[in-house]
Design a protein around this motif. Structure first.
Motif, PDB file in Angstrom:
ATOM      1  N   UNK A 972       0.820  -1.217   0.000  1.00 50.69           N
ATOM      2  CA  UNK A 972       0.000   0.000   0.000  1.00 50.69           C
ATOM      3  C   UNK A 972       0.853   1.267   0.000  1.00 50.69           C
ATOM      4  N   UNK A 973       2.166   1.110  -0.170  1.00 50.47           N
ATOM      5  CA  UNK A 973       3.048   2.259  -0.279  1.00 50.47           C
ATOM      6  C   UNK A 973       3.653   2.734   1.016  1.00 50.47           C
ATOM      7  N   UNK A 974       3.340   2.092   2.132  1.00 50.48           N
ATOM      8  CA  UNK A 974       3.878   2.520   3.425  1.00 50.48           C
ATOM      9  C   UNK A 974       5.305   2.005   3.603  1.00 50.48           C
ATOM     10  N   UNK A 975       6.167   2.886   4.086  1.00 53.77           N
ATOM     11  CA  UNK A 975       7.519   2.492   4.503  1.00 53.77           C
ATOM     12  C   UNK A 975       7.540   2.553   6.024  1.00 53.77           C
ATOM     13  N   UNK A 976       7.922   1.435   6.647  1.00 48.02           N
ATOM     14  CA  UNK A 976       7.866   1.335   8.105  1.00 48.02           C
ATOM     15  C   UNK A 976       9.197   0.863   8.663  1.00 48.02           C
ATOM     16  N   UNK A 977       9.485   1.297   9.866  1.00 46.66           N
ATOM     17  CA  UNK A 977      10.627   0.751  10.592  1.00 46.66           C
ATOM     18  C   UNK A 977      10.155   0.314  11.972  1.00 46.66           C
ATOM     19  N   UNK A 983      10.292  -4.732  18.471  1.00 47.47           N
ATOM     20  CA  UNK A 983       9.338  -4.543  17.371  1.00 47.47           C
ATOM     21  C   UNK A 983       8.379  -3.378  17.624  1.00 47.47           C
ATOM     22  N   UNK A 984       8.884  -2.332  18.286  1.00 47.11           N
ATOM     23  CA  UNK A 984       8.064  -1.121  18.446  1.00 47.11           C
ATOM     24  C   UNK A 984       8.034  -0.362  17.124  1.00 47.11           C
ATOM     25  N   UNK A 985       6.865   0.088  16.687  1.00 44.54           N
ATOM     26  CA  UNK A 985       6.816   0.914  15.467  1.00 44.54           C
ATOM     27  C   UNK A 985       7.540   2.241  15.700  1.00 44.54           C
ATOM     28  N   UNK A 986       8.501   2.542  14.846  1.00 45.72           N
ATOM     29  CA  UNK A 986       9.270   3.784  14.952  1.00 45.72           C
ATOM     30  C   UNK A 986       8.886   4.785  13.878  1.00 45.72           C
ATOM     31  N   UNK A 987       8.544   4.284  12.691  1.00 41.91           N
ATOM     32  CA  UNK A 987       8.152   5.161  11.589  1.00 41.91           C
ATOM     33  C   UNK A 987       7.138   4.436  10.724  1.00 41.91           C
ATOM     34  N   UNK A 988       6.144   5.155  10.263  1.00 36.58           N
ATOM     35  CA  UNK A 988       5.164   4.618   9.328  1.00 36.58           C
ATOM     36  C   UNK A 988       4.735   5.771   8.421  1.00 36.58           C
ATOM     37  N   UNK A 989       5.275   5.787   7.201  1.00 36.73           N
ATOM     38  CA  UNK A 989       5.020   6.893   6.263  1.00 36.73           C
ATOM     39  C   UNK A 989       4.343   6.334   5.023  1.00 36.73           C
ATOM     40  N   UNK A 990       3.225   6.945   4.653  1.00 40.72           N
ATOM     41  CA  UNK A 990       2.554   6.574   3.404  1.00 40.72           C
ATOM     42  C   UNK A 990       3.287   7.269   2.270  1.00 40.72           C
ATOM     43  N   UNK A 991       4.318   6.601   1.758  1.00 38.65           N
ATOM     44  CA  UNK A 991       5.265   7.258   0.863  1.00 38.65           C
ATOM     45  C   UNK A 991       4.880   7.118  -0.608  1.00 38.65           C
ATOM     46  N   UNK A 992       4.576   5.921  -1.029  1.00 38.96           N
ATOM     47  CA  UNK A 992       4.530   5.654  -2.464  1.00 38.96           C
ATOM     48  C   UNK A 992       3.440   4.647  -2.766  1.00 38.96           C
ATOM     49  N   UNK A1011      17.564   3.474   0.781  1.00 39.53           N
ATOM     50  CA  UNK A1011      16.804   2.512  -0.009  1.00 39.53           C
ATOM     51  C   UNK A1011      16.768   3.033  -1.438  1.00 39.53           C
ATOM     52  N   UNK A1012      16.366   2.182  -2.368  1.00 36.63           N
ATOM     53  CA  UNK A1012      16.212   2.608  -3.757  1.00 36.63           C
ATOM     54  C   UNK A1012      15.139   1.772  -4.429  1.00 36.63           C
ATOM     55  N   UNK A1013      14.665   2.273  -5.558  1.00 37.49           N
ATOM     56  CA  UNK A1013      13.747   1.542  -6.421  1.00 37.49           C
ATOM     57  C   UNK A1013      13.825   2.155  -7.806  1.00 37.49           C
ATOM     58  N   UNK A1014      13.302   1.456  -8.787  1.00 41.51           N
ATOM     59  CA  UNK A1014      13.251   1.958 -10.152  1.00 41.51           C
ATOM     60  C   UNK A1014      11.983   2.798 -10.290  1.00 41.51           C
ATOM     61  N   UNK A1015      12.153   4.123 -10.335  1.00 46.22           N
ATOM     62  CA  UNK A1015      10.992   5.009 -10.403  1.00 46.22           C
ATOM     63  C   UNK A1015      10.393   5.040 -11.800  1.00 46.22           C
ATOM     64  N   UNK A1016      11.165   4.707 -12.808  1.00 41.39           N
ATOM     65  CA  UNK A1016      10.681   4.587 -14.182  1.00 41.39           C
ATOM     66  C   UNK A1016      11.554   3.538 -14.852  1.00 41.39           C
ATOM     67  N   UNK A1017      11.222   3.124 -16.068  1.00 42.32           N
ATOM     68  CA  UNK A1017      12.069   2.105 -16.701  1.00 42.32           C
ATOM     69  C   UNK A1017      13.511   2.531 -16.913  1.00 42.32           C
ATOM     70  N   UNK A1018      13.811   3.831 -16.792  1.00 46.57           N
ATOM     71  CA  UNK A1018      15.170   4.298 -17.067  1.00 46.57           C
ATOM     72  C   UNK A1018      15.833   4.982 -15.882  1.00 46.57           C
TER      73      UNK A1018
END
Length: 1158
Positions: A972-977, A983-992, A1011-1018
């Motif tokens: 759902x696009x959330x990045x969590x730590x 296992x205490x939730x430290x961050x929960x951001x609806x990023x992407x 962190x990284x990801x391919x934001x487009x095919x290039x």
């Protein structure tokens, strides 16, 4: 210490229900009832939520779907606009900035305010934006939205604050750059053309001021009409009507003539003395045919006419080739005197721009380079050399050279690895580049103090691997490895090779890399694994090939009576796969029915090959076809250099290979791994006789089997609601991919007997999930968000259970173990975590001769959802690294005095904890849950339900701010730590929001909060979730603007100034200002204040434009207030006059009346 030992002893008495992970564990982050309280494990957790903040850092690669280009000749920075509303601004290497329009509208045109640190963008939603570039993160200062007309062309003269805007209706508007308000001065199309003209001239396609006189504006209309408009007297000087449509216009610097490019492939030259007809018409690529007619040519989309002091002028244009030459590549033509050079491009030309020494359009231009923006590349041509070589591009614009299929990210690498890889890769660089330096040198960038060695690895559809230096938020390619060189090239028409034509059989599915030992492992789409070792010397080598029969056939699903004779799963004692040294089974080896059997998908080279320095292949492992069934894709992999072992699995089972001895130690089904410890107590039974085919890449059917289990299934664990996705759709993370692959639930069609398990290996950049037509729209929309859960009672007993993650490490195989031993942790798609202990000879000679023994499985743990990741902590909360072998060059010359011995580095959980007792913590993360187990007691200390409505795509145990946490990326696009071990939730951001499976397949975390990801095919997008890095980001980014003196205009000389005209000064403010031109209609355009923020406003205020803008805005506000006051005064006067008039009339009426007449 004694008290702590008693605590650990007490943990061994925890109930089996806790070990299995009963539902009581799964409600929320908490503690199982039978386990000790978390306070008894005294770990000082230092991470708090203030340590985390999510933000984008930098974007690498070629801008996806580019549309526009601009260059500042003084600042020497380049801007590229894209179809999705992105703007990339490039300067010297390290100066690379990405901006995004919130609307996402395509960028039509870019205009720099030359040497002012600002940029104007015109977008497809008919909005103009002013960007402030005087800050490290550019921001919009003003926007102007046109309501009634569509923007087609913009022109901003050098050192002017008035922007000319041409529209689709043929009108030309003028915008004040400082206040971003329309002037009342408008050039209407019907005034620009003659009244006798009956047809509309079309949209404005060109605007430019005359080099000879700034008060003359040249307007080009699409139909072929060109008008020179005198801005002072508000009328046309001349009008040109040409039969062919105009695409572009370019002036000679003296302002006496100009050149037009047309839709018929012609160039016309016009002289201002005689505008009735062109004095020259040329068809550069149109030859005269036998019948005397010219060849029909394609349009010349753009032309630039540039003069030079010491040589003939340059005429540079794109397009114009004849139509009859089919298959010709896109070209850029350079006409220099009588010489014509045609440069063929690999991709269509989007835009080009000639770089000149001077920013003034009335001086000799002296062009020195041409920037050519292609659909998938950016090249710069050197015009100063006669052969027109290209400059070597310092930016990583070739990430997508072959489509990216997987990524891996390694932070804090050994410092010596980057120079070594660079030195090896530099030997294979292309030659023939221009000797001059890259001409785009704007901005400043310095190596920040918060840098450490980082490497990004990308795998590609053609089987190539690229290693990139990603240190200090830059990206530079270090080394390229071609995995296809291990195999023979498939030739059309040769047996199985005929099936592979037009496929990508070498596409990389996942990679595993140990930077310390430099062992590198690649998993390919053809169910193959290649093991590489690194050497600084070239060598002659013969590649060893192992072939593994890891296939579950539908007829051979085990039943109680045929357990001993099961040919499906090979066990070491009975049906161990054969070791093949360069003798793969012939392609012709087929069963009587003509189907393939015991044949790998690819053929390994069976001869001695010369391998250059770098990564050299040592071992190839291939899965075999079985009775016409292609091998299933490999879904998980781990390699450990200290153990000398490699483990991999798929939806059929698990295999463990000893790559030192080149033997297969284990090859069995997932069900067989459990032995008597199967948590589902599945009973074997006679199989159904129907055969299951393998998963194709894109061929999917609607059949679906429900796997009723106590878990919620996600698209990744059940092949996207029952439909198998492509093997290349598996995401892979740094070093040790943990890919969720579901059990073989659906039945899939194939193209016929013997068809390989791949159609076209689509890349991670472009793969999409295919859903059947019969599915409802609701199921399509919810395929990433809705889950299914069911009961364990009706589990399909012949369902395959995929191996989704593997991890070697020192652990305790059984509760009774006193010391840690080498173990293999196995995670499955049914949420089961297995622990397999191993016995590995410690002596080096024994290790090469004695067999490694693998014991029966020990601990069995249960989680919700497919298991994604394992991690290990000591009882102080520190991360335990996997043991590794220190790298030694395998091809280095032998030293007789110092025999080569393996040097192993172990991180035993007990080695540094004698004062605190033995044992360690195991972190197990699945798609839904994270659990912390204490070993060897196998007690569940903590459990946290990560998500209920979605599922985790990626999870990694990473180090941040000198501590450790669990980082998760959800569908759902959330990045969590989550903190470890509590296992205490430290961050929960609806990023992407997960709009694309490409993101899911390429997202990966690494240490240092990155962190990284391919934001487009290039393009690769890097992000950080560390507050410390966010704070330091400003100093790591480059400066786009540097204060530079604007070059002075050349002294034109007395005679030139006297005879050449242009003595008349031109005051645009006098013409376009509100006093002379009035206000524009409010309904025509709407001014929108920018969201640049205080920093942007302060920085902008320091510039010349900012000062003027601030004064102008203050003046406008003051004028507006004075106007309002004047209006109110006038109203009061009118009211007073009316009152006086009525009072006077009443007085006259009543003057002569007596008191009794009222």
């Amino acid at each position: 210490m004694k008290k702590f030992r008693k605590v650990l002893d007490g943990l061994t008495t925890s109930s089996p229900g806790v070990t299995i992970g009963s539902p009581s564990c799964g409600s929320a982050a908490g503690t199982p009832t039978a386990a000790p309280t978390p306070r008894e494990i005294d770990v000082q957790e230092t991470l708090v939520s203030e340590n985390f903040q999510l933000c984008k850092t930098v974007r690498h690669g070629f801008p996806y779907q580019p549309t526009a280009l601009a260059f500042d000749p003084v600042q020497k920075i380049l801007a590229i606009g894209s179809r999705t509303g992105g703007v990339r601004i490039l300067g010297r290497p390290g100066v690379d900035c990405y901006c995004q329009h919130e609307s996402g509208a395509a960028v039509l045109q870019l205009q720099f305010l030359i040497n002012e640190g600002a940029l104007v963008t015109a977008c497809a939603d008919d909005t103009l934006h002013l960007w402030n570039l005087r800050q490290r993160r550019p921001a919009i200062l003003h926007s102007l939205k046109f309501n009634r007309e569509r923007i087609t062309f913009c022109h901003l003269p050098f050192q002017s604050k008035w922007l000319y805007v041409g529209t689709e209706r043929g009108n030309t508007h003028i915008v004040n750059i400082e206040s971003f308000i329309l002037s009342g001065y408008v050039i209407m199309w019907n005034k620009a053309i003659e009244l006798s003209t009956k047809t509309h001239p079309g949209p404005v396609v060109h605007l430019s001021d005359s080099p000879k006189d700034e008060g003359k504006l040249l307007i080009g209309f699409e139909s072929g009409t060109v008008v020179q408009w005198d801005l002072r007297v508000k009328k046309a000087d001349f009008r040109i009507y040409y039969d062919e449509a105009i695409h572009s216009v370019s002036w000679h610097h003296e302002g006496k003539q100009f050149m037009c490019s047309h839709s018929d492939g012609s160039l016309t030259m016009w002289n201002l003395r005689n505008t009735t007809k062109p004095f020259q018409v040329t068809f550069p690529h149109g030859k005269i045919q036998k019948d005397g007619r010219k060849e029909s040519c394609k349009p010349i989309l753009k032309v630039e006419y540039k003069t030079s002091r010491n040589s003939e002028p340059f005429v540079i244009f794109s397009g114009g080739l004849s139509y009859d030459k089919a298959g010709r590549r896109p070209t850029l033509t350079i006409m220099h005197g009588k010489a014509i050079t045609v440069l063929e491009m690999d991709y269509p030309i989007v835009e080009f721009m000639v770089l000149c020494e001077t920013p003034y359009n009335n001086e000799v231009q002296e062009p020195y380079a041409v920037v050519v923006l292609l659909e998938k590349d950016l090249i710069v041509v050197d015009l100063t050399q006669s052969n027109f070589p290209v400059f070597e591009n310092p930016y990583p614009m070739d990430v997508h050279e072959s489509p990216v299929t997987c990524t891996a990210y390694f932070a804090d690498c050994p410092p010596d690895i980057i120079p070594i890889l660079y030195s090896i890769g530099a030997k294979h660089k292309k030659t023939g580049y221009s000797q001059k330096e890259w001409p785009i040198t704007g901005g400043t960038w310095t190596l920040g103090s918060h840098t450490y060695p980082e490497i990004i690895i990308t795998g590609h559809a053609d089987g190539s691997i690229k290693f990139w230096d990603a240190s200090a938020i830059t990206l530079q390619m270090l080394y390229k490895l071609k995995t296809s060189k291990v195999f023979e090239k498939p030739k059309p028409g040769e047996g199985r090779a005929a099936d592979l034509v037009e496929e990508d059989p070498f596409a990389v599915q996942m990679v595993s890399w140990c930077p310390q030992s430099r062992i590198f492992c690649v998993v390919g789409i053809s169910a193959h694994i290649i093991l590489y070792r690194f050497s600084k010397y070239d060598a002659n080598t013969q590649i060893v090939s192992l072939e593994v029969r890891l296939q579950c056939e539908a007829e051979d699903v085990i039943s109680p009576s045929e357990n001993e004779n099961n040919p499906c799963f090979s066990e070491p004692s009975s049906h161990s796969p054969q070791l093949h040294h360069q003798h793969p089974v012939s392609p012709g080896n087929r069963t009587p029915e003509g189907s393939k059997d015991s044949v790998p998908c690819l053929k390994v080279k069976d001869r001695v090959v010369r391998v250059p320095p770098g990564y050299q292949s040592e071992l190839v492992i291939q899965l075999l076809w079985v009775d016409g069934e292609p091998p299933q894709q490999i879904t998980s992999l781990d390699i450990n250099s200290a153990y000398g072992l490699l483990a991999f699995g798929n939806c059929n089972g698990l295999a463990v290979v000893d790559y030192l001895q080149k033997t297969i130690l284990l090859c069995m089904s997932t069900l067989d791994l459990y032995g008597a410890s199967d948590p589902y107590q599945r009973l074997t039974r006679s199989p159904r006789r129907n055969r299951q085919s393998t998963s194709g890449l894109t061929e999917l059917t609607d059949n679906q089997q429900s796997i009723d289990m106590e878990r919620s299934k996600s698209p990744t664990s059940d092949h996207v609601n029952g439909h198998c996705t492509s093997p290349t759709s598996q995401p892979c993370s740094a070093g040790k991919p943990r890919i969720p692959m579901g059990p073989e639930g659906p039945r899939l069609t194939r193209r016929g007997p013997g068809r390989p398990p791949f159609r076209k290996a689509q890349s991670a950049a472009c793969m999409e999930i295919s859903l059947p037509v019969s599915h409802t729209e609701e199921s399509r929309e919810n395929s990433f968000s809705r889950s299914r859960s069911s009961s364990v009672s009706s589990i399909d007993r012949d369902t395959k259970e995929a191996i989704t993650t593997l991890q070697f490490g020192e652990s305790y195989g059984r509760k009774s173990d006193a010391l840690p031993t080498p173990c293999l942790w196995v995670g499955t798609s049914l949420g089961v975590a297995l622990l397999i202990p191993m016995s590995i000879p410690t002596d080096q000679e024994e290790r090469m001769e004695e067999p490694v023994t693998i014991g029966p499985s020990g601990a069995v743990q249960m989680l919700k959802g497919s298991v994604l990741r394992f991690g290990f902590l000591d009882c102080m909360g520190g991360i335990i690294q996997s043991p590794y072998e220190v790298w030694k060059d395998p091809n280095a010359p032998e030293d007789p005095d110092r025999p080569r011995r393996r040097k192993l580095v172990h991180f035993s959980p007990s080695s540094s904890q004698d004062a605190y007792g033995e044992g360690h913590l195991a972190v197990v993360c699945s798609e839904r849950q994270a659990k912390i187990f204490l070993m060897p007691s196998q007690s569940c200390l903590y459990v946290h339900n990560i998500t209920e409505s979605s599922f985790v795509l990626r999870a990694d145990v990473v180090s941040v701010s000198n501590s450790v946490c669990l980082a998760c990326f959800c569908a759902n696009g959330h990045v969590m730590t989550l903190s470890l071990p509590s296992l205490r939730p430290l961050m929960d951001v609806n990023y992407l929001p997960l709009t694309d499976m490409r993101i899911a397949r390429t997202f990966c975390f690494t240490n240092g909060g990155q962190a990284l990801y391919l934001s487009s095919p290039t393009e690769i997008q890097r992000i950080t979730y560390s507050q410390e890095m966010c704070d330091n980001l400003q100093e790591m980014l480059g400066e786009l603007f540097t204060p530079i003196e604007t070059p002075e205009a050349q002294n034109r000389g007395f005679l030139k100034g006297f005879f050449g005209g242009n003595a008349q000064t031109f005051d645009r403010e006098e013409l376009f200002g509100e006093a002379a031109a009035g206000k524009a209609s409010r309904s025509l355009a709407q001014h929108i204040p920018g969201q640049g923020g205080m920093e942007g406003m302060k920085v902008a205020a320091s510039g010349v434009v900012g000062d003027l803008a601030r004064a102008r805005i203050a003046l406008d506000e003051r004028g507006q207030r004075l106007g309002e006051l004047e209006e109110r005064t006038a109203l009061m006067m009118t009211s007073a006059e009316t009152f006086s008039k009525h009072a006077h009339e009443l007085m006259l009426k009543c003057k002569d009346k007596k008191w009794y007449q009222f």
